[in-house]
Write a protein that holds these residues in place. Structure first.
Motif, PDB file in Angstrom:
ATOM      1  N   THR A   1       5.632 -14.462   8.711  1.00 14.29           N
ATOM      2  CA  THR A   1       5.203 -15.877   7.582  1.00 14.29           C
ATOM      3  C   THR A   1       3.863 -15.878   7.417  1.00 14.29           C
ATOM      4  N   TRP A   2       2.764 -15.487   6.910  1.00 15.56           N
ATOM      5  CA  TRP A   2       1.505 -15.074   6.643  1.00 15.56           C
ATOM      6  C   TRP A   2       2.338 -14.481   4.621  1.00 15.56           C
ATOM      7  N   LEU A   3       3.088 -13.274   4.942  1.00 20.02           N
ATOM      8  CA  LEU A   3       3.425 -12.220   3.551  1.00 20.02           C
ATOM      9  C   LEU A   3       4.256 -13.041   2.861  1.00 20.02           C
ATOM     10  N   THR A   4       4.134 -14.163   1.815  1.00 17.76           N
ATOM     11  CA  THR A   4       4.513 -14.638   0.939  1.00 17.76           C
ATOM     12  C   THR A   4       4.312 -14.358  -0.353  1.00 17.76           C
ATOM     13  N   ALA A   5       5.462 -14.999  -0.978  1.00 16.65           N
ATOM     14  CA  ALA A   5       5.308 -14.301  -2.487  1.00 16.65           C
ATOM     15  C   ALA A   5       3.549 -14.877  -3.242  1.00 16.65           C
TER      16      ALA A   5
ATOM     17  N   ILE B   1      -2.674  -8.929  -3.224  1.00 14.16           N
ATOM     18  CA  ILE B   1      -2.363  -7.219  -3.052  1.00 14.16           C
ATOM     19  C   ILE B   1      -2.025  -7.548  -4.673  1.00 14.16           C
ATOM     20  N   GLN B   2      -1.129  -7.880  -5.668  1.00 17.35           N
ATOM     21  CA  GLN B   2      -1.092  -7.695  -6.263  1.00 17.35           C
ATOM     22  C   GLN B   2      -2.308  -7.129  -7.687  1.00 17.35           C
ATOM     23  N   PRO B   3      -3.319  -8.078  -7.498  1.00 19.43           N
ATOM     24  CA  PRO B   3      -4.405  -7.813  -8.089  1.00 19.43           C
ATOM     25  C   PRO B   3      -5.486  -6.683  -8.580  1.00 19.43           C
ATOM     26  N   ILE B   4      -5.241  -5.345  -6.929  1.00 16.60           N
ATOM     27  CA  ILE B   4      -5.327  -4.298  -6.562  1.00 16.60           C
ATOM     28  C   ILE B   4      -4.955  -3.578  -6.027  1.00 16.60           C
ATOM     29  N   VAL B   5      -3.088  -3.617  -6.265  1.00 19.13           N
ATOM     30  CA  VAL B   5      -2.633  -2.199  -6.151  1.00 19.13           C
ATOM     31  C   VAL B   5      -2.580  -1.135  -7.065  1.00 19.13           C
TER      32      VAL B   5
ATOM     33  N   ALA C   1       6.850   3.076  -9.409  1.00 23.23           N
ATOM     34  CA  ALA C   1       6.153   3.152  -8.480  1.00 23.23           C
ATOM     35  C   ALA C   1       4.794   2.812  -9.663  1.00 23.23           C
ATOM     36  N   ILE C   2       5.334   3.631 -11.265  1.00 21.04           N
ATOM     37  CA  ILE C   2       4.047   3.748 -12.304  1.00 21.04           C
ATOM     38  C   ILE C   2       4.479   1.759 -12.905  1.00 21.04           C
ATOM     39  N   GLU C   3       5.667   1.162 -12.512  1.00 26.51           N
ATOM     40  CA  GLU C   3       5.516  -0.291 -13.085  1.00 26.51           C
ATOM     41  C   GLU C   3       5.398  -0.946 -12.410  1.00 26.51           C
ATOM     42  N   ILE C   4       5.248  -0.496 -10.422  1.00 28.81           N
ATOM     43  CA  ILE C   4       4.738  -1.545  -9.776  1.00 28.81           C
ATOM     44  C   ILE C   4       3.283  -1.643 -10.016  1.00 28.81           C
ATOM     45  N   ARG C   5       2.770  -0.499 -10.270  1.00 25.74           N
ATOM     46  CA  ARG C   5       0.787  -0.543 -10.574  1.00 25.74           C
ATOM     47  C   ARG C   5       0.693  -1.028 -11.844  1.00 25.74           C
ATOM     48  N   HIS C   6       1.787  -1.150 -12.978  1.00 26.05           N
ATOM     49  CA  HIS C   6       1.581  -2.342 -14.172  1.00 26.05           C
ATOM     50  C   HIS C   6       2.013  -3.594 -14.236  1.00 26.05           C
TER      51      HIS C   6
ATOM     52  N   PRO D   1       7.376  -5.704  -6.633  1.00 26.21           N
ATOM     53  CA  PRO D   1       8.982  -4.754  -6.272  1.00 26.21           C
ATOM     54  C   PRO D   1       9.621  -6.035  -5.050  1.00 26.21           C
ATOM     55  N   HIS D   2      10.611  -5.117  -4.364  1.00 29.58           N
ATOM     56  CA  HIS D   2      11.113  -6.102  -3.737  1.00 29.58           C
ATOM     57  C   HIS D   2      10.387  -6.445  -2.562  1.00 29.58           C
ATOM     58  N   PRO D   3      10.495  -7.619  -1.512  1.00 27.43           N
ATOM     59  CA  PRO D   3      10.166  -7.868  -0.602  1.00 27.43           C
ATOM     60  C   PRO D   3       9.719  -7.407   0.578  1.00 27.43           C
ATOM     61  N   ARG D   4      10.728  -6.282   0.692  1.00 29.84           N
ATOM     62  CA  ARG D   4      10.551  -5.381   1.751  1.00 29.84           C
ATOM     63  C   ARG D   4       9.665  -3.908   1.507  1.00 29.84           C
ATOM     64  N   HIS D   5       9.161  -4.155   0.918  1.00 30.31           N
ATOM     65  CA  HIS D   5       7.693  -2.939   0.018  1.00 30.31           C
ATOM     66  C   HIS D   5       6.699  -3.963   0.774  1.00 30.31           C
ATOM     67  N   TRP D   6       6.652  -5.193   0.945  1.00 29.51           N
ATOM     68  CA  TRP D   6       5.313  -6.464   0.924  1.00 29.51           C
ATOM     69  C   TRP D   6       4.130  -5.704   1.782  1.00 29.51           C
ATOM     70  N   ARG D   7       4.483  -5.666   3.105  1.00 29.65           N
ATOM     71  CA  ARG D   7       3.769  -5.271   4.473  1.00 29.65           C
ATOM     72  C   ARG D   7       3.620  -3.825   3.803  1.00 29.65           C
ATOM     73  N   THR D   8       3.715  -2.928   3.943  1.00 30.82           N
ATOM     74  CA  THR D   8       3.639  -1.496   3.282  1.00 30.82           C
ATOM     75  C   THR D   8       2.390  -1.271   2.231  1.00 30.82           C
ATOM     76  N   LEU D   9       2.611  -2.000   1.541  1.00 32.07           N
ATOM     77  CA  LEU D   9       1.995  -2.353   0.365  1.00 32.07           C
ATOM     78  C   LEU D   9       0.423  -3.012   1.267  1.00 32.07           C
ATOM     79  N   ALA D  10       0.154  -3.547   1.832  1.00 30.92           N
ATOM     80  CA  ALA D  10      -0.532  -4.281   2.438  1.00 30.92           C
ATOM     81  C   ALA D  10      -1.107  -3.563   2.930  1.00 30.92           C
ATOM     82  N   SER D  11      -0.459  -3.062   3.592  1.00 28.09           N
ATOM     83  CA  SER D  11      -1.207  -2.248   5.094  1.00 28.09           C
ATOM     84  C   SER D  11      -2.007  -0.805   4.168  1.00 28.09           C
ATOM     85  N   LEU D  12      -1.041  -0.642   2.883  1.00 31.63           N
ATOM     86  CA  LEU D  12      -2.052   0.292   1.981  1.00 31.63           C
ATOM     87  C   LEU D  12      -3.394   0.361   1.543  1.00 31.63           C
ATOM     88  N   LEU D  13      -3.214  -1.093   1.279  1.00 32.83           N
ATOM     89  CA  LEU D  13      -4.195  -2.017   0.665  1.00 32.83           C
ATOM     90  C   LEU D  13      -5.116  -2.237   1.493  1.00 32.83           C
TER      91      LEU D  13
END
Length: 525
Positions: A463-467, A474-478, A497-502, A506-518
């Motif tokens: 519930t906390w992982l919202t847009a 997440i987006q400022p440090i991706v 992946a390059i477009e995500i960096r720029h 991405p699709h919301p299903r990738h947000w949790r993975t990005l949060a874990s990586l960062l």
């Protein structure tokens, strides 16, 4: 083996003196030595002394050059005059001698006309020993050593510059035969055999010119071909291609330096030991040239013809004789100081060998050229001979514009080539991307992506992982993650992946993975 014909008499490109503008209409450009050398050419050449200063003037028509040099700090070591149209005063020759500078005069066909240098007292005993060299046997010893050094140099050039190991080994075999020869005629024959093998290795060496100038370049200029000119009946005279013309001109400069060295040591330049007595030739100077010729050859291979040559540097006469234009001869003349340093130890060794047959001489002759004896007395090291450092300007491989070192083409040509390459690459990319294999792979990727989207449910998202959380945390440090890392962990393409960096969301299903990586976690209020 003597100096040969090279320089161009470009009369069609130069105006006669009688049609030149009046002196009041001429604004001469000042000149100064380049590497200690000044080259004079053109018409109305003048070398004189005015109020203790050496005044030099040359040029063609309104393109006049003038130099005024004091006795101190002038930096002048060699004055080279090409042609015979002009005046050189006796006071100017005296001024050059006082400054320990040499004067060299070349005919427009490259033949050495005159040389003057610092005058040293001569020893009649040395001259007499030189005249008797063939009777005392010292001429045989000197000839064998000079040719041995020459063949060693040719072997080095074949291996290091021509990259021809087979030719190098063959020259080594011929060189080993020098230990068994018993006459000067046999030495000449051995040298001739090695020369045939050596110059055959040059035959297929290609010469490059800018692509836009190839239409103006004769076909036989694009390869070295033969060292023997078809215009001179079996000798290198009257060169028919640029490389032979350059070699002939540099050999002429080398001959002039050998003449100066012989005169400075008190020897007679006309009495040789290897070359036969010939009218109008300084045989001893030609003898001294032999071990230095490979150094000239290596310089031409490594510094001159390993890059495109300008067509305007050369001039072909109606009979096919290739000559060098004045701007190129002026640059090449800057190498004279190097050839002088290479000749010096050879000339002194020859002098010492001749002097060793003089019974009345108790001390070895002075080393006037290298000053090695003076260095030994003072505990110094022998003279170090530098390699020629002169390089011709880098020329664009497409046109004749000069370019900076490390580049292959000028800016305009590079832009054209780059544009064509991009168009060609884009065309090939479009073709490859629409093949059946590429279409099938793209279809499978899209089907897998759609299946992943259908399998994902928004209820599985915390519930906390919202847009808003993604955009704020997440987006400022991706962008700190590399494109490869994103593609590997998210299982997406590298481009996505390059477009995500720029900044692409991405699709919301990738947000949790990005949060874990960062390492981004929820911070409760």
């Amino acid at each position: 083996m003597a100096a040969t014909q090279t320089l161009a008499q470009a009369s069609a490109l130069r105006k006669s003196v009688e049609f030149s503008p009046q002196p009041s209409d001429i604004n001469p450009v000042s000149m100064r030595p380049r590497k200690g050398v000044i080259v004079l050419y053109g018409y109305g050449t003048s070398v004189r002394v005015d109020r203790g200063h050496l005044v030099i003037e040359d040029g063609v028509g309104s393109d006049r050059y003038i130099g005024r040099f004091p006795r101190v700090g002038n930096g002048l070591e060699r004055l080279v005059v090409i042609g015979a149209d002009g005046v050189v005063s006796l006071a100017a020759l005296r001024w050059l001698a006082d400054q320990n500078a040499s004067f060299v005069m070349l005919e427009r066909n490259g033949r050495v006309l005159a040389t003057t240098g610092p005058v040293r007292p001569s020893d009649i005993r040395l001259r007499r020993a030189q005249a008797l060299a063939h009777h005392t046997g010292v001429s045989f010893r000197i000839s064998r050593e000079l040719i041995d050094r020459k063949l060693a140099g040719q072997e080095r050039v074949a291996r290091e510059s021509l990259h021809d190991e087979q030719t190098a080994r063959r020259i080594t075999e011929i060189r080993s035969e020098l230990a068994e020869v018993d006459s000067i005629e046999a030495i000449r024959f051995t040298e001739a055999r090695a020369a045939k093998v050596y110059w055959n290795a040059w035959r297929t060496h290609s010469i490059t010119f800018p692509e836009k100038e190839l239409i103006r370049v004769p076909e036989h200029w694009r390869n070295f071909g033969s060292r023997v000119s078809p215009l001179s009946g079996g000798s290198p005279r009257l060169a028919t291609n640029p490389v032979n013309a350059i070699l002939n001109y540099l050999y002429a400069l080398l001959e002039a330096e050998c003449r100066l060295a012989v005169a400075a040591l008190g020897l007679d330049p006309g009495m040789g030991v290897l070359h036969m007595d010939t009218a109008n030739r300084d045989s001893l100077a030609c003898d001294l040239m032999e071990p230095i010729r490979p150094d000239v050859d290596a310089y031409v291979l490594n510094r001159i013809i390993n890059r495109p040559l300008k067509r305007r540097w050369f001039f072909d006469e109606r009979n096919g004789n290739c000559r060098l234009m004045a701007d190129l001869t002026e640059r090449l003349a800057e190498t004279t100081s190097t050839w002088a340093r290479l000749v010096a130890p050879v000339a002194e060794w020859v002098m010492q060998q001749i002097a060793s047959t003089t019974k009345t001489r108790r001390t070895s002759p002075a080393t006037r050229l290298t000053q090695n004896r003076k260095r030994e007395v003072r505990g110094g090291k022998p003279q170090i001979i530098p390699k020629p450092s002169l390089k011709l300007p880098n020329v664009c491989g497409n046109c004749d514009n000069e370019i900076v070192r490390g580049s292959e083409k000028c800016k305009s040509c590079a832009l054209e080539v780059t544009t064509l390459n991009l168009i060609r690459a884009a065309s090939q990319g479009r073709i490859v991307s629409h093949t059946a294999q590429a279409e099938s792979k793209r279809s499978q990727t899209q089907l897998a992506n759609r299946a992943s989207q259908r399998a994902w449910s928004a209820s599985d998202q915390p519930t906390w992982l919202t847009a808003e959380f993604y955009s704020d945390r997440i987006q400022p440090i991706v962008s700190s993650l590399s494109g490869r890392a994103l593609a590997r962990h998210l299982k997406v393409s590298h481009g996505y992946a390059i477009e995500i960096r720029h900044g692409r969301v991405p699709h919301p299903r990738h947000w949790r993975t990005l949060a874990s990586l960062l390492g981004v976690v929820r911070i409760d209020a």
